[in-house]
Each structure stands twice: as C-alpha cells, then as structure tokens.
Design a protein around this motif. Sequence first.
Motif, mmCIF file in Angstrom:
data_model
loop_
_atom_site.group_PDB
_atom_site.id
_atom_site.type_symbol
_atom_site.label_atom_id
_atom_site.label_comp_id
_atom_site.label_asym_id
_atom_site.label_seq_id
_atom_site.Cartn_x
_atom_site.Cartn_y
_atom_site.Cartn_z
ATOM 1 N N ASP A 197 0.817 -1.633 0.152
ATOM 2 C CA ASP A 197 0.452 0.017 -0.134
ATOM 3 C C ASP A 197 1.210 1.192 0.119
ATOM 4 N N ASP A 198 2.150 0.989 0.845
ATOM 5 C CA ASP A 198 2.919 2.351 0.786
ATOM 6 C C ASP A 198 3.534 2.765 -0.728
ATOM 7 N N LYS A 199 4.005 1.526 -1.119
ATOM 8 C CA LYS A 199 5.100 1.546 -2.734
ATOM 9 C C LYS A 199 3.620 2.117 -3.537
ATOM 10 N N LYS A 200 2.406 1.897 -3.565
ATOM 11 C CA LYS A 200 1.511 2.790 -4.589
ATOM 12 C C LYS A 200 1.300 3.790 -4.375
ATOM 13 N N LEU A 201 0.956 4.035 -3.199
ATOM 14 C CA LEU A 201 1.255 5.558 -2.388
ATOM 15 C C LEU A 201 2.172 6.532 -3.028
ATOM 16 N N ALA A 202 3.301 5.937 -2.834
ATOM 17 C CA ALA A 202 4.486 6.428 -3.723
ATOM 18 C C ALA A 202 4.234 7.281 -4.843
ATOM 19 N N ALA A 203 4.042 6.069 -5.835
ATOM 20 C CA ALA A 203 3.985 5.656 -6.890
ATOM 21 C C ALA A 203 2.950 6.367 -7.338
ATOM 22 N N GLN A 204 1.819 6.814 -6.503
ATOM 23 C CA GLN A 204 0.699 7.295 -7.800
ATOM 24 C C GLN A 204 1.093 9.062 -7.284
ATOM 25 N N SER A 205 1.589 9.685 -6.066
ATOM 26 C CA SER A 205 2.509 10.235 -6.265
ATOM 27 C C SER A 205 3.232 11.127 -7.336
#
Length: 224
Positions: free
Chosen positions: A5-13
């Motif tokens: 989830d955290d990786k995806k959040l960073a990717a989204q930003s």
Amino acid sequence: MSADDDKKLAAQSAVDLVEDGMVLGLGTGSTAVFAVQLLGERVKKGLKIKGVPTSDSTEKLARSVGIPIVTLDEFPALDLDIDGADEVEPSLCLIKGGGGALLREKIVAYASKRVVIIVDEKKLVEKLGKFHLPIEIVPFSRGLVQEKVDEMGAKSVVRVRDDRVFRTDENNLILDCDFGLIEDPRALAQKLSLIPGIVEHGLFIDMVERVIIGNDGKVKELTK
Ligand code: 5RP
C-alpha cells in the motif's frame, strides 16, 4: 497499511507529476511496477506520454498497459524518471540494483532532467550499506573484480537466483558486495568506476531530485 500500500501511495504521488507530452524513464522493481500500472490507467484516460523502460520486464509491463515505448536513440533527453531504490540516505545517495537492472537504470537516470525515487519507509537509512551493493560486471572479469573489491574490504558473491547464476538484461553478472556501512559513498563510487570489468555499480550519487516515501498511509518527501 501494508508495504505494498505504501509503495503504491508513493507511486501515485510520482505519477501525479506526469504531464501530457512527457517522455519518461520507467524504473524497475516492485515499486516501479505500481507506477507503470498507474501510468497505464492514465494513458487509458487519454494521457499522452512515451516511456524508456529500464529492463525487459518493465518494457513488457509498459507495453501491456498501453504505454508507447521509445529508445534513448530517439529521445536522449527524458523529462522525468520514476524508479525505486534499495536504500536511500539523507543526502539522497542511493543503492540500487536489487532487481539487477542498475545499468539501464543509471543510464536512464543520467538521461533524465528530473529523477524521482519512490520507496516505502523501510528503505530509508542513515548510512548506505546494510543492503549489499550490487555491481554489474563483465563475466570475463569476475575473478579480477572480486579480488579487487575484496582487497577494498568487501565480501562479494556472484548473484544466484533460482539456483542459477543471475544474468542481467545485458547478459552480465551481478556481484553483491558487503562493504559494511559505507562512510563515503562518493569515494567508493569513484574507486569502483576505475576497475576494468565493472560495467556499473549501484551507487547513485547526486542524481536524484526528490524521494517520495509512502509510510503508513501517508506520503512524505525528501528533496535536495
Ligand atoms: C532494480 C532496482 C529497484 O529499484 C530496487 O531493487 C527496488 O526494488 P523494489 O521496489 O522491488 O523494492 O534497483 O534494479
């Protein structure tokens, strides 16, 4: 929140920074996969971009989600590179190469006006080196390079995956090198660059504009 989830959040930003018309560097690894997938979603909604992938696996994924692929021959200057990292220290020096793609990753980062790194909090360290430094070498040079890096104080092993000697996309070997904690990454990078047979090493020095970190559902950034 899971690490994914955290990786995806960073990717989204990072993907939010992408604008119509950009030519992008597309990184490699599990975090970069999220960025490529999210870019694919935006492409389906009409975003016009092109991408230079940093590995065969990223190229396959990018094509599958509809991102047009181009080469550095066509676009030697890229607008933005989005990639992951294995370790990040406070001055934004990195260790990369856990996925074995460090050579193309460094070429693409060098070609890019802006490099944005996406990680989860676990990748942040005070000093690099707990993650053993990947070094890509020409197979012919293995004995020599191992002797030289071992003389420099490292313990090095040839990377093996699934019981086979790992080969990079360029058909080279990776030496995973334990230098202990690296007090001076710049000095080490310079020394390694002088050894014939080393094609590239995984120390990324002064290449990064911004590191986006996903941590427990929130995003923070480190900038130069
Ligand atoms: C591949 C890399 C990757 O960016 C690095 O290994 C991070 O991967 P992940 O996002 O799966 O942790 O350098 O060569």
